[in-house]
Enzyme design. Structure first.
Site, PDB file in Angstrom:
ATOM      1  N   HIS A  51       0.989  -1.465  -0.113  1.00  0.00           N
ATOM      2  CA  HIS A  51       0.047   0.029   0.079  1.00  0.00           C
ATOM      3  C   HIS A  51       0.794   1.134   0.148  1.00  0.00           C
ATOM      4  O   HIS A  51       0.373   2.272   0.478  1.00  0.00           O
ATOM      5  CB  HIS A  51      -0.844   0.057   1.202  1.00  0.00           C
ATOM      6  CG  HIS A  51      -1.941  -0.936   1.127  1.00  0.00           C
ATOM      7  ND1 HIS A  51      -3.182  -0.859   0.422  1.00  0.00           N
ATOM      8  CD2 HIS A  51      -2.195  -2.137   1.723  1.00  0.00           C
ATOM      9  CE1 HIS A  51      -3.757  -1.832   0.521  1.00  0.00           C
ATOM     10  NE2 HIS A  51      -3.357  -2.777   1.238  1.00  0.00           N
ATOM     11  N   ASP A  85      -0.916  -4.776   5.977  1.00  0.00           N
ATOM     12  CA  ASP A  85      -1.924  -5.826   5.365  1.00  0.00           C
ATOM     13  C   ASP A  85      -1.561  -5.992   4.053  1.00  0.00           C
ATOM     14  O   ASP A  85      -0.806  -5.058   3.445  1.00  0.00           O
ATOM     15  CB  ASP A  85      -3.148  -5.400   5.654  1.00  0.00           C
ATOM     16  CG  ASP A  85      -3.236  -3.690   5.059  1.00  0.00           C
ATOM     17  OD1 ASP A  85      -2.447  -2.986   5.053  1.00  0.00           O
ATOM     18  OD2 ASP A  85      -4.436  -3.515   4.488  1.00  0.00           O
ATOM     19  N   GLU A  86      -1.935  -7.077   3.479  1.00  0.00           N
ATOM     20  CA  GLU A  86      -2.113  -7.155   2.061  1.00  0.00           C
ATOM     21  C   GLU A  86      -0.796  -6.857   1.212  1.00  0.00           C
ATOM     22  O   GLU A  86      -0.678  -6.228   0.463  1.00  0.00           O
ATOM     23  CB  GLU A  86      -3.343  -6.510   1.460  1.00  0.00           C
ATOM     24  CG  GLU A  86      -4.473  -6.642   1.597  1.00  0.00           C
ATOM     25  CD  GLU A  86      -5.585  -5.977   1.143  1.00  0.00           C
ATOM     26  OE1 GLU A  86      -6.468  -6.568   0.680  1.00  0.00           O
ATOM     27  OE2 GLU A  86      -5.626  -4.789   1.151  1.00  0.00           O
ATOM     28  N   VAL A  87       0.462  -7.680   1.590  1.00  0.00           N
ATOM     29  CA  VAL A  87       1.525  -7.478   0.848  1.00  0.00           C
ATOM     30  C   VAL A  87       1.849  -8.509  -0.331  1.00  0.00           C
ATOM     31  O   VAL A  87       1.516  -9.519  -0.319  1.00  0.00           O
ATOM     32  CB  VAL A  87       2.752  -7.696   1.738  1.00  0.00           C
ATOM     33  CG1 VAL A  87       4.161  -7.417   1.237  1.00  0.00           C
ATOM     34  CG2 VAL A  87       2.644  -6.946   3.127  1.00  0.00           C
TER      35      VAL A  87
END
Ligand SMILES: *[C@@H]1O[C@H](CO)[C@@H](O)[C@H](O)[C@H]1NC(C)=O
Ligand SMILES: *[C@@H]1O[C@H](CO)[C@@H](O)[C@H](O)[C@H]1NC(C)=O
Ligand SMILES: *[C@@H]1O[C@H](CO)[C@@H](O)[C@H](O)[C@H]1NC(C)=O
Ligand SMILES: *[C@@H]1O[C@H](CO)[C@@H](O)[C@H](O)[C@H]1NC(C)=O
Ligand SMILES: *[C@@H]1O[C@H](CO)[C@@H](O)[C@H](O)[C@H]1NC(C)=O
Length: 541
Positions: free
Chosen positions: A277, A336-338
């Site tokens: 992100h 989060d969400e790598v």
């Protein structure tokens, strides 16, 4: 020309048809019930009597008792709540109180406020927000341990005051003994996917205060834009904001938001999410991973590159700045969400993985980055605590024992059990993603979500510190963030404040309807949430 006339007739005729359908029918009569003078969220304990007290704009005042601490936050709140009670543009002239009311009601001229403990500058996770409010025939008093409790009590007092049919303002004799069930009652707003002006963030903070929510989780930057103006790395917003002049939060803006929140007993927890992100960060500071197509670098960038030294020297300076700008004890560090695909393509990262013996396990590389980041936070500001998204512990990163883990994925009961079993404190947000919208009464599923509904010991349950409603910004900006968030977030507010057995959807409906109408009266454009109904205080534009 000849065709138009019959068309017009058809149009008029069909309008008539529509009108004729508006004849009263049982279905159309079905409107949401609305309460009058109910405190929202429902207090832990309340007794109401039938004796009325009339408030008069000219002689009513807030006053500290002789023993009370005198705090700037409370003195300023006196002015704010006086305006909320008496200053609404919607109120009729109240000087002319009918004689009938004068004879069978007492008049209430002051609310006496007693704050016991010394004033604090900022609210914290540990702040005591309990208060006792007592209104009895011409006398009213508000007692609280802390100034933060007094703020909650002033809100409740303002909600008990109702406008009667003749325009006079009245409050019944009432006893309230109230405190929140959870200490962390938050809302996440995302100001990266779309920018939201500070003036609108302030309206949102007004709404939070009206609903006794106390943490503004400011997801301030993300892939799409970097509106935060940094004084150590000004290039970040210069290159990464949608517009570096108009779509940014200057240090003055940030200070004002923090102060506006402080005056309402609201903590501002800033989130700087990494290593994923972060696309917008890379425009100003070259810390991202260059993705490769075979041997050749592409023009694409992935997550922050954990193998570069620059990454860590940047983080040291930048994190230090953040701990100085945001006074709250907690920073939200994301995690989060790598997405691993870019890391996998990069030869320097492949070499690094070999050297470290990570094999093909990129979770280990993520762990390596997060561990370094947490160590940097500990080093530059040992008193700073952190909140992280669940993936960090899912990936076995060792975090400080006082870390708060935010759960956002399903199945959340398993995750809450896992996180608290590891001894970490937990926040729930999975069931409160308000950015997902649908036709109909979607607030009910938010209202019915019970954060303790997971398998665990009492000790595990005691680690649940609350939750957060989330409003992600892909389809939301200043034009709709207030109406889309409120009053749907009110359902979450009641779940997090009121007693666990306050679960009746039918009862809540009428209270939320009143709360929405109250917000309209205060200039907060909260949307209809449960079907037909009306509010006396319709918005004007
Ligand atoms: C409000 O929601 C409840 C629960 O879904 C429903 O029974 C009721 O009909 C709704 N009210 C209106 C006016 O649509
Ligand atoms: C306040 O008292 C009046 C009677 O004086 C009663 O009709 C009304 O229902 C009471 N309001 C509440 C909120 O209990
Ligand atoms: C990066 O830092 C490490 C440890 O301080 C040092 O050994 C290494 O030489 C540095 N690499 C570069 C390219 O500066
Ligand atoms: C990869 O590393 C993570 C973090 O250390 C670990 O939890 C996981 O079991 C590893 N996965 C494999 C397939 O080895
Ligand atoms: C909730 O529990 C308390 C304490 O047991 C009780 O006094 C109260 O009436 C209950 N409230 C509801 C809505 O069931």
């Amino acid at each position: 020309m000849e065709l138009k006339i019959p068309l017009l007739i058809i149009v008029l005729f069909s309008c008539n048809l529509v009108n004729s359908r508006r004849e009263p029918s049982p279905k159309l009569k079905n409107v949401v019930p609305i309460t009058k003078g109910q405190i929202f969220p429902k207090p832990q304990n309340q007794v109401t009597f039938d004796n009325r007290n009339i408030l008069n704009k000219k002689n009513f005042h807030f006053e500290y008792s002789k023993e009370s601490q005198v705090c700037d936050v409370i003195s300023i709140a006196f002015n704010r709540y006086y305006k909320i009670i008496f200053g609404s543009q919607y109120l009729r002239n109240m000087n002319d109180v009918p004689s009938q009311l004068k004879s069978d009601a007492s008049s209430l001229n002051r609310l006496l406020v007693n704050v016991h403990e010394p004033c604090e500058e900022y609210p914290s996770l540990e702040s005591d927000e309990s208060y006792t409010l007592e209104i009895s025939t011409g006398l009213a008093s508000l007692e609280s341990k802390t100034l933060w409790g007094a703020l909650r009590g002033l809100e409740s007092f303002s909600q008990l005051v109702v406008e009667l049919d003749d325009g006079s303002l009245s409050v019944n004799n009432t006893l309230v003994n109230d405190f929140p069930r959870f200490n962390h009652r938050g809302i996440l707003l995302d100001t990266s996917r779309h920018y939201i002006r500070p003036s609108i963030l302030k309206v949102h903070l007004d709404a939070m205060e009206a609903n006794k929510m106390n943490v503004f989780h400011w997801h301030i930057v993300d892939d799409q834009s970097f509106p935060y103006v940094s004084y150590t790395y000004p290039e970040l917003s210069k290159m990464g904001a949608y517009n570096p002049y108009t779509h940014v939060y200057t240090s003055q803006d940030v200070k004002e938001i923090i102060e506006y929140a402080r005056l309402r007993g609201i903590r501002v927890v800033a989130e700087f999410d990494s290593p994923g992100h972060t696309e917008s960060w890379g425009k100003g500071v070259p810390i991202l991973t260059n993705c490769y197509d075979g041997e050749k670098p592409t023009n694409e960038f992935g997550p922050i590159d954990p193998t570069k030294n620059l990454t860590y020297s940047f983080l040291k300076t930048f994190v230090k700045e953040l701990t100085q700008v945001f006074p709250d004890k907690y920073l939200h560090l994301g995690g989060d969400e790598v997405d691993f695909s870019c890391w996998e393509s990069n030869p320097a990262i492949t070499d690094f993985m070999k050297e470290k013996g990570y094999g093909k396990n990129y979770s280990k590389l993520e762990e390596y980055y997060m561990q370094n980041l947490l160590d940097i936070v500990n080093e530059v500001s040992p008193k700073t605590g952190y909140i992280i998204w669940q993936e960090v512990v899912d990936n076995n990163v060792v975090v400080k024992p006082d870390t708060v883990v935010e759960v956002w994925k399903d199945p959340w009961p398993e995750e809450m059990a896992m996180v608290t079993n590891l001894g970490y404190r937990a926040l729930l947000s999975t069931c409160w993603y308000l950015n997902y919208i649908s036709y109909g009464d979607d607030w009910i599923k938010y209202y019915n979500c019970e954060p303790m509904d997971f398998k665990g010991t009492d000790e595990q349950k005691s680690l649940v510190i609350g939750g957060e409603a989330c409003m992600w910004g892909e389809y939301v900006d200043g034009s709709n963030v207030i109406s889309r968030t409120w009053p749907r977030a009110s359902a979450v507010a009641e779940r997090l404040w009121s007693a666990q057995n306050v679960t009746s959807v039918r009862d809540a409906q009428g209270r939320i309807e009143e709360q929405r109408c109250r917000m309209l009266k205060r200039g907060i454009k909260a949307e209809p949430f449960n079907g037909s109904g009306h509010c006396e205080y319709e918005v004007e534009n």
